[in-house]
Design a protein around this motif. Sequence first.
Motif, PDB file in Angstrom:
ATOM      1  N   LEU A 185       0.819  -1.215   0.000  1.00  0.00           N
ATOM      2  CA  LEU A 185       0.000   0.000   0.000  1.00  0.00           C
ATOM      3  C   LEU A 185       0.850   1.261   0.000  1.00  0.00           C
ATOM      4  CD1 LEU A 185      -2.964  -0.812   2.407  1.00  0.00           C
ATOM      5  CD2 LEU A 185      -3.091  -0.271  -0.027  1.00  0.00           C
ATOM      6  N   ARG A 186       2.051   1.176   0.542  1.00  0.00           N
ATOM      7  CA  ARG A 186       2.961   2.337   0.540  1.00  0.00           C
ATOM      8  C   ARG A 186       3.264   2.789  -0.881  1.00  0.00           C
ATOM      9  NH1 ARG A 186       8.886   2.202   0.427  1.00  0.00           N
ATOM     10  NH2 ARG A 186       9.642   4.320   0.768  1.00  0.00           N
ATOM     11  N   TRP A 187       3.321   1.843  -1.785  1.00  0.00           N
ATOM     12  CA  TRP A 187       3.676   2.174  -3.160  1.00  0.00           C
ATOM     13  C   TRP A 187       2.478   2.668  -3.951  1.00  0.00           C
ATOM     14  CZ3 TRP A 187       8.698   2.371  -4.059  1.00  0.00           C
ATOM     15  CH2 TRP A 187       9.532   1.683  -3.182  1.00  0.00           C
ATOM     16  N   LEU A 188       1.321   2.613  -3.364  1.00  0.00           N
ATOM     17  CA  LEU A 188       0.130   3.109  -4.043  1.00  0.00           C
ATOM     18  C   LEU A 188      -0.344   4.448  -3.489  1.00  0.00           C
ATOM     19  CD1 LEU A 188      -1.906  -0.202  -4.381  1.00  0.00           C
ATOM     20  CD2 LEU A 188      -0.377   0.864  -6.041  1.00  0.00           C
ATOM     21  N   THR A 189      -0.011   4.755  -2.248  1.00  0.00           N
ATOM     22  CA  THR A 189      -0.469   6.004  -1.642  1.00  0.00           C
ATOM     23  C   THR A 189       0.648   7.025  -1.488  1.00  0.00           C
ATOM     24  OG1 THR A 189      -0.121   5.077   0.569  1.00  0.00           O
ATOM     25  CG2 THR A 189      -2.320   4.868  -0.384  1.00  0.00           C
ATOM     26  N   GLY A 190       1.861   6.585  -1.268  1.00  0.00           N
ATOM     27  CA  GLY A 190       2.964   7.489  -0.999  1.00  0.00           C
ATOM     28  C   GLY A 190       3.075   7.784   0.480  1.00  0.00           C
ATOM     29  N   SER A 191       4.234   7.540   1.069  1.00  0.00           N
ATOM     30  CA  SER A 191       4.401   7.719   2.503  1.00  0.00           C
ATOM     31  C   SER A 191       5.859   8.030   2.816  1.00  0.00           C
ATOM     32  CB  SER A 191       3.965   6.449   3.251  1.00  0.00           C
ATOM     33  OG  SER A 191       4.265   6.549   4.618  1.00  0.00           O
ATOM     34  N   LEU A 192       6.063   8.838   3.856  1.00  0.00           N
ATOM     35  CA  LEU A 192       7.406   9.133   4.350  1.00  0.00           C
ATOM     36  C   LEU A 192       7.706   8.382   5.636  1.00  0.00           C
ATOM     37  CD1 LEU A 192       7.478  13.018   3.779  1.00  0.00           C
ATOM     38  CD2 LEU A 192       8.285  11.202   2.253  1.00  0.00           C
ATOM     39  N   ASN A 193       6.879   7.411   5.979  1.00  0.00           N
ATOM     40  CA  ASN A 193       7.047   6.682   7.238  1.00  0.00           C
ATOM     41  C   ASN A 193       8.370   5.928   7.299  1.00  0.00           C
ATOM     42  OD1 ASN A 193       4.566   7.564   8.140  1.00  0.00           O
ATOM     43  ND2 ASN A 193       3.465   5.721   7.524  1.00  0.00           N
ATOM     44  N   ALA A 194       8.867   5.491   6.160  1.00  0.00           N
ATOM     45  CA  ALA A 194      10.108   4.707   6.140  1.00  0.00           C
ATOM     46  C   ALA A 194      11.342   5.580   5.922  1.00  0.00           C
ATOM     47  CB  ALA A 194      10.027   3.634   5.053  1.00  0.00           C
ATOM     48  N   ALA A 195      11.231   6.878   6.159  1.00  0.00           N
ATOM     49  CA  ALA A 195      12.360   7.784   5.939  1.00  0.00           C
ATOM     50  C   ALA A 195      13.539   7.410   6.832  1.00  0.00           C
ATOM     51  CB  ALA A 195      11.929   9.225   6.213  1.00  0.00           C
ATOM     52  N   ASP A 196      14.703   7.269   6.208  1.00  0.00           N
ATOM     53  CA  ASP A 196      15.927   7.027   6.978  1.00  0.00           C
ATOM     54  C   ASP A 196      17.092   7.703   6.262  1.00  0.00           C
ATOM     55  OD1 ASP A 196      16.696   5.321   4.842  1.00  0.00           O
ATOM     56  OD2 ASP A 196      15.766   3.604   5.806  1.00  0.00           O
ATOM     57  N   TRP A 197      18.184   7.838   6.951  1.00  0.00           N
ATOM     58  CA  TRP A 197      19.312   8.593   6.404  1.00  0.00           C
ATOM     59  C   TRP A 197      19.981   7.911   5.210  1.00  0.00           C
ATOM     60  CZ3 TRP A 197      19.034  13.389   7.309  1.00  0.00           C
ATOM     61  CH2 TRP A 197      18.541  13.870   8.509  1.00  0.00           C
ATOM     62  N   PRO A 198      20.117   6.580   5.156  1.00  0.00           N
ATOM     63  CA  PRO A 198      20.683   5.971   3.941  1.00  0.00           C
ATOM     64  C   PRO A 198      19.861   6.277   2.689  1.00  0.00           C
ATOM     65  CG  PRO A 198      20.776   4.414   5.754  1.00  0.00           C
ATOM     66  CD  PRO A 198      19.977   5.577   6.244  1.00  0.00           C
ATOM     67  N   THR A 199      18.526   6.208   2.804  1.00  0.00           N
ATOM     68  CA  THR A 199      17.673   6.550   1.664  1.00  0.00           C
ATOM     69  C   THR A 199      17.850   8.008   1.271  1.00  0.00           C
ATOM     70  OG1 THR A 199      16.029   4.894   2.320  1.00  0.00           O
ATOM     71  CG2 THR A 199      15.285   6.655   0.849  1.00  0.00           C
ATOM     72  N   ILE A 200      17.923   8.890   2.266  1.00  0.00           N
ATOM     73  CA  ILE A 200      18.096  10.317   2.002  1.00  0.00           C
ATOM     74  C   ILE A 200      19.413  10.578   1.292  1.00  0.00           C
ATOM     75  CG2 ILE A 200      18.480  12.549   3.130  1.00  0.00           C
ATOM     76  CD1 ILE A 200      16.434  11.623   5.246  1.00  0.00           C
ATOM     77  N   ARG A 201      20.493   9.946   1.761  1.00  0.00           N
ATOM     78  CA  ARG A 201      21.797  10.160   1.128  1.00  0.00           C
ATOM     79  C   ARG A 201      21.801   9.677  -0.320  1.00  0.00           C
ATOM     80  NH1 ARG A 201      23.755   8.998   6.456  1.00  0.00           N
ATOM     81  NH2 ARG A 201      23.767   6.759   6.007  1.00  0.00           N
ATOM     82  N   ALA A 202      21.193   8.501  -0.562  1.00  0.00           N
ATOM     83  CA  ALA A 202      21.164   7.978  -1.925  1.00  0.00           C
ATOM     84  C   ALA A 202      20.356   8.883  -2.849  1.00  0.00           C
ATOM     85  CB  ALA A 202      20.573   6.559  -1.921  1.00  0.00           C
TER      86      ALA A 202
END
Length: 338
Positions: A185-202
């Motif tokens: 469902l995250r890929w259908l609605t869009g969410s920042l709940n899984a935000a982490d620094w490795p993802t941000i850096r990439a």
Amino acid sequence: MSAVAVRRARRAPRRRLALVLTGLAAALVAAFLLRVLGGDYTVTLPDFLRILGGEQIPGATFILTESKLPRAVLGLLVGVGFGVAGAIFQGTLRNPLASPDLIGVSMGASAAAVFAIVVLDLSGTALSVASVLGAVLVAATIRLAAGPGAGYRLVLVGVTAAAALMAIVEYLFTRADQYDAQLALRWLTGSLNAADWPTIRALALCLAVLLPAVASTARAQRVLELGRDVATGLGVGRTTADVLLVVAVLLTALGVAAAGPVAFVAFAAGPVARALNGGRSTLCGAALVGAVLVVLADHLAAYAIPDVNLPVGVVTGALGAPFLLWLLASGRAGRRSA
């Protein structure tokens, strides 16, 4: 006097653009600070600066660095990517409906991610890579199916492809267990709940490569908005347009891989920035509008309804749907593309 009037007329658009960008930058700073400092657990600005400087404040440091700040930074980056991507699609194809949300690119990334979750049992980096590859593959298929010249045919093919991909996603949901369905469902609605620094850096690294490439083609973008014949006469051919669209697809795919298809941000950012700029397109303005939309929507999603934490895509979708209806009703979506 006439020469003075001409110089003033030439300066006016630049002055307005500078004012618009300054205002949007201020709005982004305000939205960012609201997201980071406000909410159920408030943090003062001096404490925020002390934490950024490395000082440990019990409770506040953990909440800020592990929850609030990553969400705000990721929302900013995702909003910039979606805003620029949408403006490129709409400007290059000369159609305000030609955003990656509506013509299947975002849905391609989402469908690939859902397939990877349900069928291949992928997660983490592998899932993000699958999402990016899905967006690129779907975009290439749409471009080939639209034929030479693309234009409005690309929009029609894209809308059809999005509908077909949605049917595939719905079928995959019938095969998914409860855990996979919630993750998908995250890929259908869009969410920042899984935000982490490795993802941000990439994501920041990818944007640092792609955005300068977009800036270097700003003139070509403006020329393409004049139509295919005029652009060809000025030395901007179909290859340039395709390169711009490839960059826009990559920006969209990376944003979806990081946060899911946050609805209507790519669609709304360009027209809003154009309206603020007196009808002239501005990629930088679209980037700022996209960032403001995502960061502010994430704050509303977290705190607008007490004890309910909504995905950011729910809020942007609720705001974007009326905007789309207004665009269609006002006739502003009726401009033909070349």
